[in-house]
Design a protein around this motif. Structure first.
Motif, PDB file in Angstrom:
ATOM      1  N   ARG A   1       7.717  12.439  65.635  1.00 14.68           N
ATOM      2  CA  ARG A   1       8.921  12.257  66.451  1.00 14.68           C
ATOM      3  C   ARG A   1       9.658  13.580  66.634  1.00 14.68           C
ATOM      4  N   MET A   2       9.663  14.415  65.596  1.00 12.56           N
ATOM      5  CA  MET A   2      10.283  15.734  65.724  1.00 12.56           C
ATOM      6  C   MET A   2       9.587  16.571  66.797  1.00 12.56           C
TER       7      MET A   2
ATOM      8  N   ALA B   1       8.182  23.323  56.062  1.00 11.78           N
ATOM      9  CA  ALA B   1       9.348  23.345  55.166  1.00 11.78           C
ATOM     10  C   ALA B   1       9.667  21.945  54.667  1.00 11.78           C
ATOM     11  N   PHE B   2       9.517  20.958  55.537  1.00 16.17           N
ATOM     12  CA  PHE B   2       9.826  19.575  55.180  1.00 16.17           C
ATOM     13  C   PHE B   2       8.770  18.968  54.257  1.00 16.17           C
ATOM     14  N   LEU B   3       7.489  19.282  54.522  1.00 19.08           N
ATOM     15  CA  LEU B   3       6.399  18.644  53.790  1.00 19.08           C
ATOM     16  C   LEU B   3       5.899  19.447  52.588  1.00 19.08           C
ATOM     17  N   ARG B   4       5.965  20.796  52.680  1.00 20.51           N
ATOM     18  CA  ARG B   4       5.318  21.623  51.652  1.00 20.51           C
ATOM     19  C   ARG B   4       6.255  22.593  50.943  1.00 20.51           C
ATOM     20  N   TYR B   5       7.361  22.959  51.574  1.00 17.43           N
ATOM     21  CA  TYR B   5       8.222  24.007  51.025  1.00 17.43           C
ATOM     22  C   TYR B   5       9.556  23.443  50.532  1.00 17.43           C
ATOM     23  N   ASP B   6       9.494  22.437  49.670  1.00 16.08           N
ATOM     24  CA  ASP B   6      10.657  21.928  48.930  1.00 16.08           C
ATOM     25  C   ASP B   6      11.702  21.209  49.781  1.00 16.08           C
ATOM     26  N   ASP B   7      11.334  20.771  51.008  1.00 20.43           N
ATOM     27  CA  ASP B   7      12.259  19.984  51.812  1.00 20.43           C
ATOM     28  C   ASP B   7      13.614  20.688  51.952  1.00 20.43           C
ATOM     29  N   ASP B   8      13.590  21.972  52.328  1.00 22.38           N
ATOM     30  CA  ASP B   8      14.797  22.798  52.332  1.00 22.38           C
ATOM     31  C   ASP B   8      14.986  23.439  53.703  1.00 22.38           C
ATOM     32  N   PRO B   9      16.081  23.127  54.431  1.00 19.14           N
ATOM     33  CA  PRO B   9      16.294  23.736  55.749  1.00 19.14           C
ATOM     34  C   PRO B   9      16.506  25.240  55.681  1.00 19.14           C
ATOM     35  N   ARG B  10      16.916  25.752  54.523  1.00 16.92           N
ATOM     36  CA  ARG B  10      17.098  27.198  54.406  1.00 16.92           C
ATOM     37  C   ARG B  10      15.772  27.947  54.527  1.00 16.92           C
ATOM     38  N   VAL B  11      14.676  27.282  54.181  1.00 19.45           N
ATOM     39  CA  VAL B  11      13.356  27.898  54.344  1.00 19.45           C
ATOM     40  C   VAL B  11      13.048  28.099  55.829  1.00 19.45           C
TER      41      VAL B  11
ATOM     42  N   GLY C   1      23.486  31.229  68.822  1.00 23.65           N
ATOM     43  CA  GLY C   1      23.908  29.833  68.737  1.00 23.65           C
ATOM     44  C   GLY C   1      22.753  28.877  68.916  1.00 23.65           C
ATOM     45  N   SER C   2      21.850  29.202  69.849  1.00 28.66           N
ATOM     46  CA  SER C   2      20.697  28.336  70.087  1.00 28.66           C
ATOM     47  C   SER C   2      19.773  28.285  68.881  1.00 28.66           C
ATOM     48  N   LEU C   3      19.659  29.405  68.172  1.00 31.81           N
ATOM     49  CA  LEU C   3      18.794  29.430  66.994  1.00 31.81           C
ATOM     50  C   LEU C   3      19.383  28.619  65.851  1.00 31.81           C
ATOM     51  N   VAL C   4      20.704  28.578  65.780  1.00 31.66           N
ATOM     52  CA  VAL C   4      21.329  27.686  64.807  1.00 31.66           C
ATOM     53  C   VAL C   4      20.907  26.248  65.110  1.00 31.66           C
ATOM     54  N   THR C   5      20.912  25.899  66.401  1.00 31.78           N
ATOM     55  CA  THR C   5      20.479  24.566  66.810  1.00 31.78           C
ATOM     56  C   THR C   5      18.984  24.382  66.608  1.00 31.78           C
ATOM     57  N   ARG C   6      18.222  25.455  66.751  1.00 35.03           N
ATOM     58  CA  ARG C   6      16.775  25.354  66.550  1.00 35.03           C
ATOM     59  C   ARG C   6      16.447  24.933  65.123  1.00 35.03           C
ATOM     60  N   VAL C   7      17.313  25.282  64.186  1.00 30.18           N
ATOM     61  CA  VAL C   7      17.157  24.798  62.823  1.00 30.18           C
ATOM     62  C   VAL C   7      17.734  23.393  62.698  1.00 30.18           C
ATOM     63  N   ALA C   8      18.911  23.180  63.284  1.00 34.23           N
ATOM     64  CA  ALA C   8      19.638  21.928  63.081  1.00 34.23           C
ATOM     65  C   ALA C   8      18.972  20.730  63.743  1.00 34.23           C
ATOM     66  N   LEU C   9      18.522  20.889  65.002  1.00 34.14           N
ATOM     67  CA  LEU C   9      18.009  19.733  65.742  1.00 34.14           C
ATOM     68  C   LEU C   9      16.711  19.173  65.157  1.00 34.14           C
ATOM     69  N   PRO C  10      15.685  19.999  64.923  1.00 28.96           N
ATOM     70  CA  PRO C  10      14.474  19.437  64.306  1.00 28.96           C
ATOM     71  C   PRO C  10      14.746  18.840  62.929  1.00 28.96           C
ATOM     72  N   TRP C  11      15.614  19.512  62.169  1.00 27.41           N
ATOM     73  CA  TRP C  11      15.899  19.001  60.827  1.00 27.41           C
ATOM     74  C   TRP C  11      16.648  17.682  60.879  1.00 27.41           C
ATOM     75  N   PHE C  12      17.513  17.541  61.871  1.00 27.84           N
ATOM     76  CA  PHE C  12      18.226  16.278  62.046  1.00 27.84           C
ATOM     77  C   PHE C  12      17.237  15.140  62.293  1.00 27.84           C
TER      78      PHE C  12
END
Length: 420
Positions: A43-44, A242-252, A22-33
């Motif tokens: 800021r991230m 992922a945000f700057l170089r890898y297509d702006d995709d949270p799945r990456v 569950g925490s790892l799901v948030t580890r993706v969600a929180l920075p991406w948010f």
């Protein structure tokens, strides 16, 4: 390991897998948010730094609280509290009440439980399986392996869910996972009637003093500081790249964390039989030297495949380090000092990790990514050199109770030998 200990250990491992997934799901969600709503890499990294700073600041007093309450009681309290606090994030956001400062406050409160919880979890193991060095090393490696398995589950699922439903909805998963962990520990993890320890307030910093006075653990602490700072930069770099170089995709983000998890699980699985044939300290050095060489790969090339390979190999060799390190630390520490010593160890390394995160975002905004990755590789190499030095000192220790004064006096007879 007895059958009596097997059930509680299985429940502890299951709780670890569920809550960390569950925490790892948030580890993706929180920075991406934060990235998606502010567009600010700095800021991230600041949000991540605040969370880690909280882990550090609450580490030592949290260790004292865990000693007073008892490890199992503290773990249950921590799981229940985090379930509520994480649930507040999507709840407040849904009501339009969540501001960035309020998010920082919640992140700070949530992070405060991590260090003493981690220490309590490791301290609980000897209560379940005993103090045998080999068994402790293998059990710690299993626990670390359980943690790493979650990277195969939580991270890629988190990336897909964030992409499909948004970060707010995904945070409920993490809240639920901590509640399930609370239930597992409450119902199945029992260690007998262990009276909570009484802690003298004057001994608040006893764990720090012990780490400094033990010349082996002093080197391990400084080495781990280098390792922690390096890997916190790397983990923060995953959503940034992922945000700057890898297509702006949270799945990456999820995919790269999962690749790291594949390597880490494989490393933990490989380490278990190796611990039967090698001294833990030798396995630690093997992993650190190999991992140090691996991290230079990110300096050479930052294609997503290359970066994934670095993460995978780095995770593999990390599996050689963490379990044996925790086992050796536990065995060199008097039982009455274990919660405070482990919390102090985590606190010191997390302070360093928080400092590294503070500079990670600005570094990636201001320089070519190869510059911060060069600093990461150099820092990890210094930590490896300190680990090698500790092995030489450990080998030179006289095999006597006086030389091993860090060992629990109750087990002095069995511990008066090479702790490696």
């Amino acid at each position: 390991m007895s059958k009596k200990a097997g059930g509680p250990l299985l429940a502890l491992l299951s709780a670890e897998i569920i809550s960390v997934s569950g925490s790892l799901v948030t580890r993706v969600a929180l920075p991406w948010f934060v990235l998606a709503t502010t567009g600010s890499v700095a800021r991230m990294s600041f949000v991540l730094a605040v969370q880690m700073l909280s882990m550090a600041l609450w580490g030592i007093p949290g260790g004292v609280l865990a000693t007073r309450l008892g490890t199992r009681t503290f773990m249950r309290m921590a799981d229940c509290s985090r379930a509520v606090l994480i649930g507040l994030v999507p709840l407040l956001d849904r009501q339009g009440l969540l501001t960035f400062p309020m998010l920082l406050v919640l992140v700070f409160l949530i992070g405060g439980f991590f260090t003493p919880y981690y220490a309590s979890q490791r301290v609980l193991l000897p209560e379940l399986v005993g103090d045998d060095e080999g068994l402790l090393a293998r059990t710690n490696t299993l626990l670390v392996g359980a943690n790493r398995i979650t990277l195969l589950l939580g991270a890629p699922i988190g990336g897909v869910l964030v992409s499909a439903f948004g970060a707010r909805a995904v945070l409920w998963i993490d809240a639920t996972s901590f509640f399930v962990s609370f239930l597992l520990i409450s119902l199945f993890v029992h260690t007998g009637k262990v009276a909570p320890a009484t802690v003298d307030q004057s001994k608040l910093l006893a764990g720090v003093r012990f780490l400094w006075q033990d010349r082996i653990q002093r080197l391990w602490t400084f080495a781990n500081i280098g390792f922690e700072m390096s890997w916190q930069c790397i983990f923060a770099a995953i959503p940034i790249l992922a945000f700057l170089r890898y297509d702006d995709d949270p799945r990456v983000v999820g995919a790269l964390l999962a690749v790291f998890g594949v390597g880490a699980v494989a490393g933990n699985i490989t380490a278990i039989p190796l611990l039967r044939a090698m001294k833990p300290i030798n396995l630690m050095i093997t992993g650190a030297v190999a991992e140090s060489a691996t991290l230079w790969g990110a300096v050479v090339d930052l294609h997503v495949v290359t970066f994934g390979a670095v993460l995978c190999l780095g995770g593999f060799f990390m599996g050689f380090i963490e379990g044996p390190t925790t086992a050796l630390q536990t065995r060199r520490t008097p039982s009455a000092l274990r919660p405070q010593s482990m919390s102090a160890f985590m606190t010191l390394t997390l302070v360093a990790g928080s400092l590294a995160l503070t500079f990670t975002g600005p570094a990636f905004e201001s320089y070519d990514p190869r510059v911060p990755f060069t600093a990461v590789a150099l820092l990890y190499s210094v930590g490896t050199a300190l680990l090698v030095l500790s092995a030489r000192r450990l080998a030179a220790e006289p095999a006597s109770p006086a030389a091993l004064r860090a060992t629990d006096p109750k087990t002095a007879d069995s511990d008066a030998r090479d702790p490696a």
